[in-house]
Design a protein around this motif. Sequence first.
Motif, PDB file in Angstrom:
ATOM      1  N   LEU A  45       0.806  -1.493   0.203  1.00 47.10           N
ATOM      2  CA  LEU A  45      -0.058  -0.044   0.019  1.00 47.10           C
ATOM      3  C   LEU A  45       0.758   1.347   0.142  1.00 47.10           C
ATOM      4  CD1 LEU A  45      -3.119  -0.808   2.276  1.00 47.10           C
ATOM      5  CD2 LEU A  45      -2.975  -0.408  -0.128  1.00 47.10           C
ATOM      6  N   LEU A  46       1.950   1.146   0.680  1.00 48.35           N
ATOM      7  CA  LEU A  46       2.536   2.457   0.778  1.00 48.35           C
ATOM      8  C   LEU A  46       3.488   2.778  -0.524  1.00 48.35           C
ATOM      9  CD1 LEU A  46       4.567   2.177   4.192  1.00 48.35           C
ATOM     10  CD2 LEU A  46       2.739   3.799   3.548  1.00 48.35           C
ATOM     11  N   THR A  47       3.764   1.629  -1.451  1.00 49.71           N
ATOM     12  CA  THR A  47       4.194   2.033  -2.741  1.00 49.71           C
ATOM     13  C   THR A  47       3.601   3.015  -3.532  1.00 49.71           C
ATOM     14  OG1 THR A  47       3.477   0.097  -3.686  1.00 49.71           O
ATOM     15  CG2 THR A  47       5.758  -0.276  -2.655  1.00 49.71           C
ATOM     16  N   ILE A  48       2.006   3.008  -3.249  1.00 54.74           N
ATOM     17  CA  ILE A  48       1.228   3.955  -4.236  1.00 54.74           C
ATOM     18  C   ILE A  48       1.679   5.572  -3.827  1.00 54.74           C
ATOM     19  CG2 ILE A  48      -0.345   2.237  -4.569  1.00 54.74           C
ATOM     20  CD1 ILE A  48      -2.256   3.620  -2.529  1.00 54.74           C
ATOM     21  N   PHE A  49       2.155   5.686  -2.600  1.00 54.67           N
ATOM     22  CA  PHE A  49       2.444   6.825  -2.253  1.00 54.67           C
ATOM     23  C   PHE A  49       3.886   7.597  -2.531  1.00 54.67           C
ATOM     24  CE2 PHE A  49      -0.762   5.465   0.724  1.00 54.67           C
ATOM     25  CZ  PHE A  49      -1.840   6.367   0.370  1.00 54.67           C
ATOM     26  N   ILE A  50       4.645   6.720  -3.157  1.00 52.53           N
ATOM     27  CA  ILE A  50       6.064   7.013  -3.530  1.00 52.53           C
ATOM     28  C   ILE A  50       5.987   7.435  -4.973  1.00 52.53           C
ATOM     29  CG2 ILE A  50       8.347   5.974  -3.744  1.00 52.53           C
ATOM     30  CD1 ILE A  50       7.337   6.018  -1.085  1.00 52.53           C
ATOM     31  N   PRO A  51       6.661   8.811  -5.217  1.00 53.50           N
ATOM     32  CA  PRO A  51       6.707   9.417  -6.630  1.00 53.50           C
ATOM     33  C   PRO A  51       7.625   8.532  -7.587  1.00 53.50           C
ATOM     34  CG  PRO A  51       7.399  10.907  -4.911  1.00 53.50           C
ATOM     35  CD  PRO A  51       7.166   9.518  -4.041  1.00 53.50           C
ATOM     36  N   ASP A  52       7.099   8.719  -8.674  1.00 53.99           N
ATOM     37  CA  ASP A  52       8.113   7.847  -9.672  1.00 53.99           C
ATOM     38  C   ASP A  52       9.472   8.042  -9.807  1.00 53.99           C
ATOM     39  OD1 ASP A  52       5.770   6.517 -10.484  1.00 53.99           O
ATOM     40  OD2 ASP A  52       5.098   8.031 -11.978  1.00 53.99           O
ATOM     41  N   ASP A  53       9.932   9.263  -9.514  1.00 50.51           N
ATOM     42  CA  ASP A  53      11.357   9.568  -9.427  1.00 50.51           C
ATOM     43  C   ASP A  53      12.300   9.053  -8.401  1.00 50.51           C
ATOM     44  OD1 ASP A  53       9.882  11.317  -7.654  1.00 50.51           O
ATOM     45  OD2 ASP A  53      11.384  13.011  -7.980  1.00 50.51           O
ATOM     46  N   LEU A  54      11.619   8.305  -7.427  1.00 47.49           N
ATOM     47  CA  LEU A  54      12.229   7.769  -6.020  1.00 47.49           C
ATOM     48  C   LEU A  54      12.028   6.158  -6.490  1.00 47.49           C
ATOM     49  CD1 LEU A  54      11.076   9.902  -3.375  1.00 47.49           C
ATOM     50  CD2 LEU A  54      13.189  10.025  -4.438  1.00 47.49           C
ATOM     51  N   SER A  55      12.300   5.727  -8.052  1.00 47.39           N
ATOM     52  CA  SER A  55      12.329   4.359  -8.111  1.00 47.39           C
ATOM     53  C   SER A  55      13.090   3.368  -7.114  1.00 47.39           C
ATOM     54  CB  SER A  55      12.507   4.120  -9.381  1.00 47.39           C
ATOM     55  OG  SER A  55      13.889   4.328  -9.672  1.00 47.39           O
ATOM     56  N   VAL A  56      14.230   3.602  -6.626  1.00 43.35           N
ATOM     57  CA  VAL A  56      14.976   2.977  -5.723  1.00 43.35           C
ATOM     58  C   VAL A  56      14.204   2.480  -4.507  1.00 43.35           C
ATOM     59  CG1 VAL A  56      17.345   2.885  -4.635  1.00 43.35           C
ATOM     60  CG2 VAL A  56      17.225   3.713  -6.968  1.00 43.35           C
ATOM     61  N   PHE A  57      13.527   3.683  -3.758  1.00 41.06           N
ATOM     62  CA  PHE A  57      12.686   3.740  -2.637  1.00 41.06           C
ATOM     63  C   PHE A  57      11.662   2.798  -2.857  1.00 41.06           C
ATOM     64  CE2 PHE A  57      10.060   5.302   0.789  1.00 41.06           C
ATOM     65  CZ  PHE A  57      10.745   5.040   1.737  1.00 41.06           C
ATOM     66  N   ARG A  58      10.847   2.867  -4.081  1.00 40.43           N
ATOM     67  CA  ARG A  58       9.882   2.213  -4.293  1.00 40.43           C
ATOM     68  C   ARG A  58      10.303   0.685  -4.336  1.00 40.43           C
ATOM     69  NH1 ARG A  58       6.262   4.108  -9.155  1.00 40.43           N
ATOM     70  NH2 ARG A  58       4.970   4.745  -7.518  1.00 40.43           N
ATOM     71  N   THR A  59      11.427   0.367  -5.090  1.00 44.19           N
ATOM     72  CA  THR A  59      11.574  -1.176  -5.243  1.00 44.19           C
ATOM     73  C   THR A  59      12.087  -1.663  -3.635  1.00 44.19           C
ATOM     74  OG1 THR A  59      12.775  -0.384  -7.359  1.00 44.19           O
ATOM     75  CG2 THR A  59      13.544  -2.376  -6.539  1.00 44.19           C
ATOM     76  N   VAL A  60      12.760  -0.746  -2.871  1.00 45.27           N
ATOM     77  CA  VAL A  60      12.836  -1.244  -1.270  1.00 45.27           C
ATOM     78  C   VAL A  60      11.933  -1.381  -0.744  1.00 45.27           C
ATOM     79  CG1 VAL A  60      14.130  -0.525   0.739  1.00 45.27           C
ATOM     80  CG2 VAL A  60      15.266  -0.037  -1.254  1.00 45.27           C
ATOM     81  N   LEU A  61      10.841  -0.657  -1.029  1.00 40.23           N
ATOM     82  CA  LEU A  61       9.320  -0.920  -0.185  1.00 40.23           C
ATOM     83  C   LEU A  61       8.992  -2.101  -0.988  1.00 40.23           C
ATOM     84  CD1 LEU A  61       8.154   0.540   2.075  1.00 40.23           C
ATOM     85  CD2 LEU A  61       6.928   1.746   0.327  1.00 40.23           C
ATOM     86  N   ALA A  62       9.041  -2.478  -2.123  1.00 40.94           N
ATOM     87  CA  ALA A  62       8.496  -3.683  -2.685  1.00 40.94           C
ATOM     88  C   ALA A  62       9.182  -4.724  -2.361  1.00 40.94           C
ATOM     89  CB  ALA A  62       8.534  -3.580  -4.284  1.00 40.94           C
TER      90      ALA A  62
END
Length: 179
Positions: A45-62
Amino acid sequence: MNIYLTQMIFGLVEMPARTITLFTLNRSRRISQLAFLAVGGLACLLTIFIPDDLSVFRTVLAMVGKFGITASLSIVYIYSAEVFPTVIRQNGIGMGSMCARAGGVIAPIIYLLRNISRHAPMVVFGLCPLIGAALTIFLPETAHKPLPDTIEDVERTTAEKSQHALYEECPKQNPNVIL
């Protein structure tokens, strides 16, 4: 981010997830299942709040989400085998496994929800484990307890549990046992 590196890390995250369950299962099946499902669902659920330009942070959360779901999958087969009484254990595990496989079959189709809303698949993949975590609260604890043999054993245990107060007295220690 490199797709091959990402996939390798997604595969590697399964090793610590499966290893940590060896340590948590001895404490509590129910709390372990609840915690890992909640971690997986919240991370999705938290990945939907991460902007597209922070792809590394989104990957870590995934990957945190993958960790939680992998750990909960490791626990669910042990836990479900202990919840069902012996006389229906095979059928119960078979039905549970069939439902899990149905979810796996539906998962690629859920990705098509992205055509409706960009975040819809992650909302579904986040809410389902959170609902499972909430429902886990209603399951009995099976760690360090004898397995039920018959349906009557389950009913008797449930009836005894409902008659107890919220806080049970600690068992008396045998004075003949030397620690």
